[in-house]
Write a protein that holds these residues in place. Sequence first.
Motif, PDB file in Angstrom:
ATOM      1  N   THR A  77      28.001   4.190  -9.949  1.00  0.00           N
ATOM      2  CA  THR A  77      27.579   4.733  -8.693  1.00  0.00           C
ATOM      3  C   THR A  77      28.789   5.408  -7.914  1.00  0.00           C
ATOM      4  N   VAL A  79      31.623   5.544  -4.803  1.00  0.00           N
ATOM      5  CA  VAL A  79      32.217   4.808  -3.612  1.00  0.00           C
ATOM      6  C   VAL A  79      33.649   5.463  -3.349  1.00  0.00           C
ATOM      7  N   PRO A  87      28.647  -0.916  -9.951  1.00  0.00           N
ATOM      8  CA  PRO A  87      29.120  -1.161  -8.433  1.00  0.00           C
ATOM      9  C   PRO A  87      29.597  -2.562  -8.285  1.00  0.00           C
ATOM     10  N   SER A  89      33.987  -3.640  -7.504  1.00  0.00           N
ATOM     11  CA  SER A  89      35.309  -3.630  -7.782  1.00  0.00           C
ATOM     12  C   SER A  89      35.917  -4.702  -7.221  1.00  0.00           C
ATOM     13  N   VAL A 116      36.477   0.916 -12.123  1.00  0.00           N
ATOM     14  CA  VAL A 116      36.346   0.236 -10.710  1.00  0.00           C
ATOM     15  C   VAL A 116      37.411   0.444  -9.674  1.00  0.00           C
ATOM     16  N   HIS A 299      28.863  -2.624   1.900  1.00  0.00           N
ATOM     17  CA  HIS A 299      29.209  -3.348   0.810  1.00  0.00           C
ATOM     18  C   HIS A 299      29.259  -4.753   1.091  1.00  0.00           C
ATOM     19  N   ASP A 319      25.403  -1.165  -1.301  1.00  0.00           N
ATOM     20  CA  ASP A 319      25.955  -0.145  -2.110  1.00  0.00           C
ATOM     21  C   ASP A 319      26.921  -0.405  -3.085  1.00  0.00           C
ATOM     22  N   CYS A 320      27.464  -1.670  -2.860  1.00  0.00           N
ATOM     23  CA  CYS A 320      28.881  -1.860  -3.983  1.00  0.00           C
ATOM     24  C   CYS A 320      29.149  -3.518  -3.705  1.00  0.00           C
ATOM     25  N   TRP A 322      32.166  -6.444  -4.224  1.00  0.00           N
ATOM     26  CA  TRP A 322      33.402  -6.811  -4.423  1.00  0.00           C
ATOM     27  C   TRP A 322      33.729  -8.237  -4.885  1.00  0.00           C
TER      28      TRP A 322
END
Length: 348
Positions: A77, A79, A87, A89, A116, A299, A319-320, A322
């Motif tokens: 993806t 970022v 996706p 991190s 990432v 996120h 979208d992502c 963590w």
Amino acid sequence: MAGGAPVPVPTSDPDQKILSIADLEREASKKLGKSAREFYNSGSTDQITIHENSTAFSRYRLRPRVLVDVSGVDTSTTVFGRSISFPLSVSPAGLQAMAHPDGEAASSRACARKGVNMAISSFSNYSIEAVRAAAAEIGAIDHAIQLYTMRDRELEERIIRKAEAAGCKAVFLTADSPVLGVRYNEWKNDFRTPEGLEFPVIELTTHKVRSQTHDSGFVAFNDDSHSWARDIPWLRARTKMQIWIKGVLTAEDTELAVEHGCDGVIVSNHGGRQLDGVMATLDALPECVEAAKGRIGVHVDGGFRSGTDIFKALALGADCCWVGRPAIWGLAVSDILALSLSARHVFG
């Protein structure tokens, strides 16, 4: 195994196999001392939010479709304008050198190995430049700098300048911490940063850090008079980095982030370490996505322990994703290789 399924990670102990994040947490908890273990693993007051961050995932069920060609699936993806391998991190989590001497530098190298991104905590035991350089040894990734609103605006501005000069792509303004969460275990343990560890990002030597509790140190530098109207324009006037608001849990605050020209929000409750009793981040995610309407990035962090958890967040519009604690557990269990492999076999 076929299809990229998880692969057991060999260890020196024939009876030990780390097959999941739960295994990783268990082994890390064995290696960490009581004070460090409770600092990393606990939340605030009654531990309700930290518990619900993880259990929220069990309330959502999958609707699988069959006979679909998945041979060419691509998990990458984009970022901060750069492609990452999947996706996920690593969140800004402080005091990583308490888990392993290489701390944030090791985490940065591991992130680079897996392609990432990583956010650098204000309470990092390594400087922004050192964390960036550690990743550069392996490959190019992007970093964000986590920032609090600070009483010392000159120091805050120095941090921004250093982060931008070092190549960081975003500021993660932590907005959910006008005061530090009430963490009973830190008070009971009289938690203090171990001897020899510094906070170079906020320019605190080990002597200064050791002279105060974690709680009193935070109160001394954090500005509880922060506001949308004051702090977002102040940041915009001082940096070209993206500005993301970390700690958003409502549609109303997502809308304010849009109105003030922010680049995105991180749906977060600080890992359950701030205000206890707020909603789990997965439950807060849909209303924030709906409010954003694709105008800014959304996120999320909090409680992710498997690839299925990530899939659920993506299906709800993130979208992502963590993670913080799993990276620290990887550090505590072994070395840089263990951290890199833990990300690969659990989330890869």
